[in-house]
Design an enzyme around this catalytic site. Structure first.
Site, PDB file in Angstrom:
ATOM      1  CD  GLU A   1      10.579  32.340 146.367  1.00  0.00           C
ATOM      2  OE1 GLU A   1      11.756  32.111 146.031  1.00  0.00           O
ATOM      3  OE2 GLU A   1      10.247  33.334 147.039  1.00  0.00           O
TER       4      GLU A   1
ATOM      5  CE  LYS B   1      11.754  36.271 149.184  1.00  0.00           C
ATOM      6  NZ  LYS B   1      11.478  35.763 147.821  1.00  0.00           N
TER       7      LYS B   1
END
Lengths: 624, 182
Positions: free
Chosen positions: A186, A87
């Site tokens: 998120e 990521k």
């Protein structure tokens, strides 16, 4: 099905099949999958009951790969072919990767595009491909558990991800054969999981410290509507950095030099991480490390020592907290609840410092590892259309200002950070020289004055401007950011109408064509499969358009359409219905486009009427 | 046939009277109601066409809300509707007293770092700027809703722009100071 949403709130809509949808938390260290089943959102485990999927992929010589626990188990033995924390590489250029390089034990090669590739025994792979392999694993888990094909997913990204990182994530989803309904930030996902749980209005701060990223978001919840007021963070700061600080300290203690091999580096980080995790519950942790000279080093780390080591790092997270509060126009005291997200918030020092900063104890009742996936699942369920009556709505913002390069290498901001999306803004520019017929546009993202300090998203050119004296041309540059936070840019010379448009495919991204090729090349989709897949997709799309349109027409076709308009729509619909049963996916696609184009006026009128209806209760002179 | 929202003015879109004073709570409630109706999330599984229209409408509503909720932007927008658009770089004749005050405030800002307690000094400056800004805002209510000469409103809006810019600089300094101190 969405046309049905237009019907008056409370009015019953036609019953429809429950669509399978899932939320995916694609994390730096671990990934999770969640879904709403029988009204409750929960994470889905694999066959062996494990919920967390380590975000690790190992590539093997035979071209195959392993994902998750099995891959992670090989990380120390096969460091070059085992990709962890991918990521951190998403949407990054070779230059960024080199700055991270000293911490990442891979061999990078530059590919044809600006995107760096990771060299493995199975070939040179892009970070997008590696992420897609993780997503693919989760897709299979979802389809096995839920018993059918997924109609769509919501994938979460750090709020502080820039356009390039978002685009890379969406591309990975596409590559894994997923329909990405939305990229969701998120912290917003976490707030959804908590908000719906508690149903209380007020200001919420979400402090999200993951393996590799830090985000802080300030949200206001008001009767089911989550408004993100401000967000800030650091997309290269996380729990991995704690491990690194501990590992550095261990190196000092053992006396090993900086120049160590990949394998020892992995062992060090592994031991550091284990000690950190142990110290969340214990006061001290024993350390043991097998050195290259054959010696076994033994040591001890106390919680106090670790707190001391990581304090500067935790402190570093408080600056974005202050900035987010300032941008939201609030002070720490206005925050009513603090939600902690990410495994790194288990560290007691983090909890203490965050609690101290906001002056109240953080909420702990949802597992910080699972809360993001659960929020994403709730959102996916709504977006898939399973809850047409649901009142929940998310209004998110762009995390970083979007600008354009102007004379002298300066960035002129077109959309400031923390503007609610979707948003469109335009600015006019002119030519610099007499007779100039082209204009180079450089799209950047970031807060700094100098373009060199910002992130370069894309460069493109507007050509064919009629020759005029300097300063006479009027070039309007429009930025549109959609609900996923993705940017597209249009430039248009106003007097001549010359136009150029790009979906901002960041310099480090993949083109649609590259994705298509990668899909074709992957073993799962042979040429025939690809055709069959396209046909099925178009048939599903056709059915959806027809079904929704017919339902709408029955309801109010006569009200909004003249008989000629109605005839044109009916004809286009009949044609689509005929083609739908054939096997030419391109013809179906064309017929859908045709039907959409003749019915635009109708959809537009309906949607406007809908707005009028929403405002109908309010007479303009209401407060006279 | 009703007009498309894309061409409606911001007040009409929110069904609000075209005037400067507005109830913030009411504006916020209507904003949420409108977004609930048009937001792309409501059309996530819809056709490309509906998704496109929904995005345009949601964009338009965000834009209108951004203007209406901000006292300065709302003032400028009302002036524009009344045929007195203010250009970005518009220069204007200011009275000497206002110019003097501006200079003094800027001087205070420039000297903050030399104060014994810079954050406290900055806090006082923030208060001053805020109260001046709010005074201009109430002046604008009189000027725009009370039937005064339009020039008066133009002057007030231009002054508000001065204070807005100053406020931004104050905030930037505050951010820098805090980052240095903590």
């Amino acid at each position: 099905m969405a046309l049905l949403h237009i019907s008056e709130p409370g009015q019953s809509t036609a019953p429809h099949q429950h669509r399978l949808a899932a939320g995916i938390d694609l994390g730096t260290t671990n990934s999770l999958l969640a879904s709403v089943r029988s009204g409750a959102a929960g994470t889905l485990p694999d066959n062996e009951g494990r919920h967390l999927l380590p975000s690790v992929v190992r590539y093997c010589e035979d071209g195959g790969h392993q994902v998750g626990v099995d891959a992670k188990a090989q990380a120390t033995r096969d460091p070059l072919n085992t990709i962890i924390s991918v990521k951190r590489l998403m949407g990054r250029g070779l230059k960024d990767v080199k700055t991270l390089g000293s911490r990442l034990p891979y061999e990078f090669v530059s590919g044809e595009s600006a995107m760096p590739l990771i060299h493995t025994v199975a070939g040179d792979l892009s970070p997008v491909q590696v992420s897609a392999d993780i997503l693919e694993e989760l897709r299979q888990r979802a389809e096995n558990t839920l018993g059918g094909e997924l109609s769509g997913v919501v994938i979460t990204v750090p709020a502080y991800f820039d356009d390039a990182q978002r685009q890379a994530t969406k591309d990975a989803g596409k590559l894994a054969g997923l329909k990405v309904l939305r990229l969701l930030n998120e912290p917003t996902a976490a707030a959804v999981a908590y908000g719906l749980d508690r149903g209380r209005d007020g200001v919420i701060a979400v402090y999200d410290l993951g393996g590799g990223t830090f985000d802080i978001s300030i949200l206001r919840l008001n009767q089911g509507v989550f408004e993100v007021m401000a967000t800030a963070g650091d997309s290269a700061l996380g729990g991995d950095d704690m491990d690194r600080l501990i590992a550095l300290w261990m190196m000092e203690q053992t006396g090993v030099s900086d120049d160590i091999n990949h394998s020892l580096q992995r062992r060090l980080l592994h031991e550091a991480c284990a000690a950190k995790e142990k110290l969340t519950a214990c006061e001290d942790a024993d350390l043991s490390l097998h050195l290259d000279n054959g010696m076994q080093w033994q040591g001890k780390l106390t919680r106090q020592k670790m707190d001391e080591l990581i304090e500067p790092l935790v402190k570093k997270t408080l600056a974005p907290c202050r900035r987010a509060l300032r941008d939201a126009g609030l002070s720490a005291a206005d925050v009513e609840e603090i939600v902690l997200v990410g495994g790194s918030t288990r560290v007691p020092k983090v909890r203490a410092m965050v609690g101290g900063f906001f002056g109240r104890d953080p909420l702990l009742d949802i597992d910080p590892d699972k809360v993001v996936a659960i929020g994403a699942a709730i959102q996916a369920d709504i977006l898939a259309g399973n809850k047409p009556e649901d009142e929940m709505l998310l209004l998110d913002v762009i995390p970083l200002s979007l600008g354009i390069e102007t004379m002298g290498g300066l960035s002129e901001k077109i959309i400031p950070r923390n503007t609610t999306i979707p948003v469109a803004r335009a600015q006019e520019f002119t030519t610099f020289k007499d007779g100039q017929t082209a204009l180079a546009l450089h799209v950047v993202q970031g807060e700094r004055e100098l373009v060199d300090d910002c992130r370069s998203l894309a460069r493109f050119e507007l050509r064919g401007i009629p020759a005029m004296i300097a300063g006479a041309a009027r070039i309007r540059v429009s930025y549109q950011v959609d609900a996923d936070g993705l940017l597209s840019v249009t430039a248009r010379e106003q007097t001549s109408g010359v136009q150029a448009h790009i979906e901002v495919k960041p310099s480090y991204g993949l083109t649609d064509k590259e994705i298509e090729t990668m899909l074709r090349n992957s073993l799962d989709y042979a040429q025939d499969d690809m055709e069959a897949r396209h046909l099925r997709e178009q048939q599903v799309a056709a059915d959806r358009v027809l079904e929704a349109l017919q339902a709408a027409l029955r309801e109010d076709g006569d009200k909004f359409l003249s008989s000629e308009e109605r005839t044109a729509i009916d004809q286009a619909a009949d044609k689509l219905a005929r083609l739908r049963n054939g096997d030419d996916h391109r013809a179906i696609r064309k017929a859908i486009e045709k039907l959409e184009s003749v019915s635009t006026v109708y959809v537009d009128r309906r949607m406007n009427a809908n707005i009028q209806k929403a405002m109908a209760g309010h007479a303009v002179d209401e407060f006279k | 046939m009703m007009s498309s929202i894309l061409t409606q003015n911001h007040f009409d879109l929110f069904s609000l009277p075209q005037r400067y004073v507005l109830e913030r709570v009411e504006l916020d409630a209507r904003y949420r109601e409108l977004q609930r109706t048009v937001h792309p999330d409501r059309y996530a599984s819809a056709s490309d066409q509906e998704r496109r229209i929904s995005m345009q409408q949601a964009t338009q509503i965000n834009e209108a809300y951004e203007v209406l909720k901000d006292p300065l932007k709302r003032g400028r927008y009302l002036l524009e509707l009344r045929g007195h658009a203010i250009e970005d770089q518009q220069s204007f004749q200011q009275d000497p007293a206002f110019l003097m005050q501006q200079m003094e405030l800027r001087e205070t800002l420039a000297e903050i770092r030399e104060q014994d307690d810079p954050l406290q000094a900055l806090d006082r400056l923030t208060q001053t700027v805020r109260s001046q800004y709010e005074a201009l805002e109430s002046g604008l209510v009189q000027a725009l809703d009370g039937g005064a000469e339009i020039e008066q409103a133009v002057t007030l809006v231009l002054r508000m722009q001065f204070f807005k810019r100053l406020q931004e600089e104050v905030q930037e300094l505050e951010a820098d100071l805090e980052d240095e101190l903590y």
